[in-house]
Motif scaffolding. Structure first.
Motif, short mmCIF file in Angstrom:
data_model
loop_
_atom_site.label_atom_id
_atom_site.label_comp_id
_atom_site.label_asym_id
_atom_site.label_seq_id
_atom_site.Cartn_x
_atom_site.Cartn_y
_atom_site.Cartn_z
N GLU A 72 -0.23 -34.88 -46.51
CA GLU A 72 -1.64 -34.67 -46.84
C GLU A 72 -2.26 -35.95 -47.41
O GLU A 72 -3.39 -36.30 -47.08
N SER A 79 -6.21 -40.39 -41.54
CA SER A 79 -6.57 -39.31 -40.61
C SER A 79 -5.32 -38.71 -39.96
O SER A 79 -4.20 -39.13 -40.22
N ASP A 80 -5.51 -37.75 -39.07
CA ASP A 80 -4.41 -37.07 -38.41
C ASP A 80 -3.61 -38.01 -37.52
O ASP A 80 -2.51 -37.67 -37.09
N PRO A 87 -1.93 -31.24 -36.49
CA PRO A 87 -2.21 -29.80 -36.35
C PRO A 87 -3.24 -29.55 -35.26
O PRO A 87 -4.06 -30.41 -34.95
N VAL A 88 -3.18 -28.35 -34.68
CA VAL A 88 -4.16 -27.98 -33.66
C VAL A 88 -5.39 -27.44 -34.38
O VAL A 88 -5.34 -26.42 -35.04
N ARG A 89 -6.48 -28.18 -34.26
CA ARG A 89 -7.77 -27.78 -34.83
C ARG A 89 -8.85 -28.46 -34.00
O ARG A 89 -8.54 -29.34 -33.19
N PRO A 90 -10.10 -28.07 -34.17
CA PRO A 90 -11.14 -28.61 -33.29
C PRO A 90 -11.16 -30.14 -33.18
O PRO A 90 -11.40 -30.67 -32.09
N ALA A 91 -10.86 -30.83 -34.24
CA ALA A 91 -10.88 -32.30 -34.19
C ALA A 91 -9.76 -32.87 -33.33
O ALA A 91 -9.84 -34.00 -32.87
N THR A 92 -8.69 -32.10 -33.10
CA THR A 92 -7.55 -32.61 -32.32
C THR A 92 -7.38 -31.88 -30.99
O THR A 92 -6.36 -32.07 -30.32
N TRP A 93 -8.33 -31.06 -30.60
CA TRP A 93 -8.22 -30.33 -29.33
C TRP A 93 -8.06 -31.27 -28.15
O TRP A 93 -7.26 -31.03 -27.24
N TRP A 96 -4.54 -32.53 -27.94
CA TRP A 96 -3.57 -31.51 -27.52
C TRP A 96 -3.79 -31.02 -26.09
O TRP A 96 -2.85 -30.83 -25.34
#
Length: 133
Positions: A72, A79-80, A87-93, A96
């Protein structure tokens, strides 16, 4: 000459207190990406920033932080991108699902081109095929 000595001292190997600390450190460093090298883990990179981050990770471990807290902390700063498995979230769609979308899009384009060529090709009769010989 002093600059060279300073760089050598800055890159000296990390000393661990015990085997458990080393194992935890190596596992964590393998899950983190070098922010400069992009396609190397923190454990594999020879960049100066990777060495600095390894020292920072070890320092955070010795403060008593968990692996999740260390990740964290690094995500908040870099950043990620710093995670090999974000993690899979809108910012990393896009990260992925982008490769799969490109593959499906390419398959659709190939199918459309093949159908158009098949529909536009004249049908040949068996007698025409034998006359070409």
């Amino acid at each position: 000459m002093m600059l060279l000595a300073g760089l050598a001292a800055a890159m000296e190997p990390i000393r661990f207190t015990d085997a458990a600390e080393e194992a935890r450190f190596r596992a964590l460093a393998a899950e983190l990406r070098c922010v400069m090298c992009q396609n190397q883990s923190l454990a594999d990179s020879n960049a100066q920033i990777a060495h600095d981050l390894r020292l920072q990770v070890l320092g955070l471990m010795r403060e008593g932080r968990t692996d999740a807290q260390i990740k964290e902390y690094l995500v908040a700063r870099y950043s990620d991108f710093v995670l090999y498995n974000p993690p899979v979230r809108p910012a990393t769609w896009l990260l992925w699902f982008g490769p799969g979308l490109l593959l499906v899009g390419g398959a659709v384009v190939v199918a459309v081109v093949v159908r158009r060529r098949a529909a536009g090709a004249p049908a040949s009769s068996p007698s025409e095929d034998s006359q070409e010989w």
